[in-house]
Motif scaffolding. Structure first.
Motif, mmCIF file in Angstrom:
data_model
loop_
_atom_site.group_PDB
_atom_site.id
_atom_site.type_symbol
_atom_site.label_atom_id
_atom_site.label_comp_id
_atom_site.label_asym_id
_atom_site.label_seq_id
_atom_site.Cartn_x
_atom_site.Cartn_y
_atom_site.Cartn_z
ATOM 1 N N LEU A 61 0.023 -0.345 13.246
ATOM 2 C CA LEU A 61 -1.363 -0.192 12.811
ATOM 3 C C LEU A 61 -1.462 0.767 11.625
ATOM 4 C CD1 LEU A 61 -3.073 -0.036 16.315
ATOM 5 C CD2 LEU A 61 -3.229 -1.896 14.659
ATOM 6 N N PHE A 62 -0.644 1.817 11.649
ATOM 7 C CA PHE A 62 -0.644 2.765 10.525
ATOM 8 C C PHE A 62 -0.224 2.055 9.241
ATOM 9 C CE2 PHE A 62 1.776 5.930 7.972
ATOM 10 C CZ PHE A 62 0.713 6.738 7.612
ATOM 11 N N GLN A 63 0.842 1.257 9.327
ATOM 12 C CA GLN A 63 1.306 0.530 8.145
ATOM 13 C C GLN A 63 0.265 -0.481 7.675
ATOM 14 O OE1 GLN A 63 3.910 1.331 6.373
ATOM 15 N NE2 GLN A 63 4.453 2.935 7.842
ATOM 16 N N ASP A 64 -0.408 -1.113 8.618
ATOM 17 C CA ASP A 64 -1.457 -2.065 8.263
ATOM 18 C C ASP A 64 -2.592 -1.358 7.529
ATOM 19 O OD1 ASP A 64 -2.941 -4.364 8.079
ATOM 20 O OD2 ASP A 64 -3.593 -4.400 10.169
ATOM 21 N N ALA A 65 -2.958 -0.173 8.022
ATOM 22 C CA ALA A 65 -4.022 0.601 7.376
ATOM 23 C C ALA A 65 -3.605 1.038 5.974
ATOM 24 C CB ALA A 65 -4.375 1.822 8.228
ATOM 25 N N VAL A 66 -2.337 1.436 5.816
ATOM 26 C CA VAL A 66 -1.838 1.808 4.491
ATOM 27 C C VAL A 66 -1.953 0.611 3.544
ATOM 28 C CG1 VAL A 66 0.201 2.467 3.158
ATOM 29 C CG2 VAL A 66 -0.305 3.625 5.323
ATOM 30 N N GLY A 67 -1.589 -0.581 4.050
ATOM 31 C CA GLY A 67 -1.690 -1.781 3.225
ATOM 32 C C GLY A 67 -3.113 -2.053 2.784
ATOM 33 N N LYS A 68 -4.066 -1.909 3.706
ATOM 34 C CA LYS A 68 -5.471 -2.128 3.353
ATOM 35 C C LYS A 68 -5.959 -1.067 2.372
ATOM 36 C CE LYS A 68 -6.757 -4.427 7.694
ATOM 37 N NZ LYS A 68 -7.009 -5.736 7.060
ATOM 38 N N PHE A 69 -5.483 0.150 2.551
ATOM 39 C CA PHE A 69 -5.862 1.234 1.643
ATOM 40 C C PHE A 69 -5.378 0.934 0.226
ATOM 41 C CE2 PHE A 69 -4.944 5.621 -0.049
ATOM 42 C CZ PHE A 69 -6.266 6.029 -0.143
ATOM 43 N N ILE A 70 -4.166 0.402 0.115
ATOM 44 C CA ILE A 70 -3.610 0.066 -1.201
ATOM 45 C C ILE A 70 -4.323 -1.140 -1.804
ATOM 46 C CG2 ILE A 70 -1.549 -0.752 -2.418
ATOM 47 C CD1 ILE A 70 0.107 0.844 -0.380
ATOM 48 N N ASP A 71 -4.524 -2.186 -0.972
ATOM 49 C CA ASP A 71 -5.108 -3.438 -1.477
ATOM 50 C C ASP A 71 -6.560 -3.289 -1.886
ATOM 51 O OD1 ASP A 71 -2.708 -4.685 -1.051
ATOM 52 O OD2 ASP A 71 -3.279 -5.551 0.885
ATOM 53 N N ARG A 72 -7.336 -2.573 -1.059
ATOM 54 C CA ARG A 72 -8.776 -2.500 -1.326
ATOM 55 C C ARG A 72 -9.322 -1.078 -1.421
ATOM 56 N NH1 ARG A 72 -8.478 -6.675 2.493
ATOM 57 N NH2 ARG A 72 -9.262 -5.366 4.174
ATOM 58 N N GLY A 73 -8.751 -0.181 -0.627
ATOM 59 C CA GLY A 73 -9.299 1.176 -0.558
ATOM 60 C C GLY A 73 -9.240 1.933 -1.866
ATOM 61 N N LEU A 74 -8.158 1.759 -2.614
ATOM 62 C CA LEU A 74 -8.027 2.497 -3.873
ATOM 63 C C LEU A 74 -9.134 2.126 -4.853
ATOM 64 C CD1 LEU A 74 -4.153 2.387 -4.442
ATOM 65 C CD2 LEU A 74 -5.529 4.309 -3.654
ATOM 66 N N ASP A 75 -9.600 0.886 -4.764
ATOM 67 C CA ASP A 75 -10.678 0.459 -5.658
ATOM 68 C C ASP A 75 -12.055 0.763 -5.083
ATOM 69 O OD1 ASP A 75 -8.867 -0.593 -7.525
ATOM 70 O OD2 ASP A 75 -8.721 -2.481 -6.415
ATOM 71 N N GLN A 76 -12.153 0.830 -3.755
ATOM 72 C CA GLN A 76 -13.458 1.015 -3.119
ATOM 73 C C GLN A 76 -13.872 2.478 -3.000
ATOM 74 O OE1 GLN A 76 -13.052 -0.963 0.640
ATOM 75 N NE2 GLN A 76 -13.302 -3.017 -0.208
ATOM 76 N N PHE A 77 -12.900 3.377 -2.911
ATOM 77 C CA PHE A 77 -13.238 4.785 -2.682
ATOM 78 C C PHE A 77 -14.002 5.357 -3.875
ATOM 79 C CE2 PHE A 77 -12.087 9.353 -2.983
ATOM 80 C CZ PHE A 77 -12.729 9.769 -1.829
ATOM 81 N N ARG A 78 -15.142 5.957 -3.576
ATOM 82 C CA ARG A 78 -15.981 6.531 -4.636
ATOM 83 C C ARG A 78 -16.140 8.036 -4.499
ATOM 84 N NH1 ARG A 78 -14.736 2.455 -6.171
ATOM 85 N NH2 ARG A 78 -15.944 0.680 -6.917
ATOM 86 N N GLY A 79 -15.564 8.622 -3.442
ATOM 87 C CA GLY A 79 -15.645 10.066 -3.277
ATOM 88 C C GLY A 79 -16.983 10.565 -2.801
#
Length: 222
Positions: A61-79
């Motif tokens: 699950l941790f690896q899956d979350a990392v994958g989602k963070f890379i695929d979409r999170g890096l673009d979605q995070f606005r701080g």
């Protein structure tokens, strides 16, 4: 190389490299390594609520979350904090929210698969009656835990809507493994005394909301 950088500085380096088309593995790997322990703590809480899971699941699950963070999170995070508009949010908070939803989706989906009726009616009679009874009882307990978890998140959503300051303090203290009022106070830019007060008020509100939700559920069943 990255040990002296803060999370925000590392994340900024990841974003800069990504925009420039450069490899991000180094700073990103260092960043998610830092978040491994709190992420697994979040997963363990979800596992406990669903009454299932293993260390192997946590790694997956941790690896899956990392994958989602890379695929979409890096673009979605606005701080920006979702709970407190106008207040800044950390990349770690954003990532742990991804971890939480990945784990919830995984165990909810698994619970639904277990609850699905067998395609062959004869399959239900393959186990001895005592085994079937134990399986039914275990399934009932899992279902009760899952329902309690869903009620909790419904109550927390109401807390976020009606008392966002208390919800932010509660989320830091109980959802993100920041069990230190001094750290909570620092992150929320409030005094330690106010951190104690907000967490205490959040707990009281949640108890009331849970009672309301339980009454509503019982009323619907009646």
């Amino acid at each position: 190389m990255y040990e002296q950088l803060t999370d925000d500085e590392l994340f900024a380096e990841v974003v800069r490299r990504r925009a420039a088309g450069e490899p991000v593995g180094g700073p990103l790997g260092s960043l998610v390594d830092r978040w491994g322990r709190p992420a697994r703590y979040v997963i363990s809480k979800i596992q406990a609520s669903y009454g299932r899971g293993s260390p192997a699941d946590a790694d997956e699950l941790f690896q899956d979350a990392v994958g989602k963070f890379i695929d979409r999170g890096l673009d979605q995070f606005r701080g920006v904090s979702e709970q407190m508009p106008g207040r800044s949010a950390s990349p770690k908070t954003f990532f742990l929210r991804i971890v939480k939803h990945v784990a919830i989706d995984f165990y909810r989906r698994h619970r639904e698969e277990l609850a699905a009726p067998p395609s062959d009616p004869d399959e239900a009679m393959e186990e001895p009656p005592s085994e079937v009874a134990r399986a039914v009882e275990a399934g009932k307990r899992r279902e009760e835990r899952a329902e309690a978890q869903e009620l909790y998140w419904a109550a927390f959503a109401r807390l976020q809507q009606e008392h966002p300051k208390e919800a932010s303090a509660w989320e830091l203290y109980h959802h993100e493994d920041v069990e230190d009022h001094e750290e909570c106070a620092r992150r929320l830019n409030i005094t330690v005394v106010n951190s104690y007060k907000r967490v205490s008020r959040a707990q009281a509100y949640l108890k009331l909301y849970l009672l309301d939700l339980q009454r509503e559920t019982q009323g619907e069943e009646a």
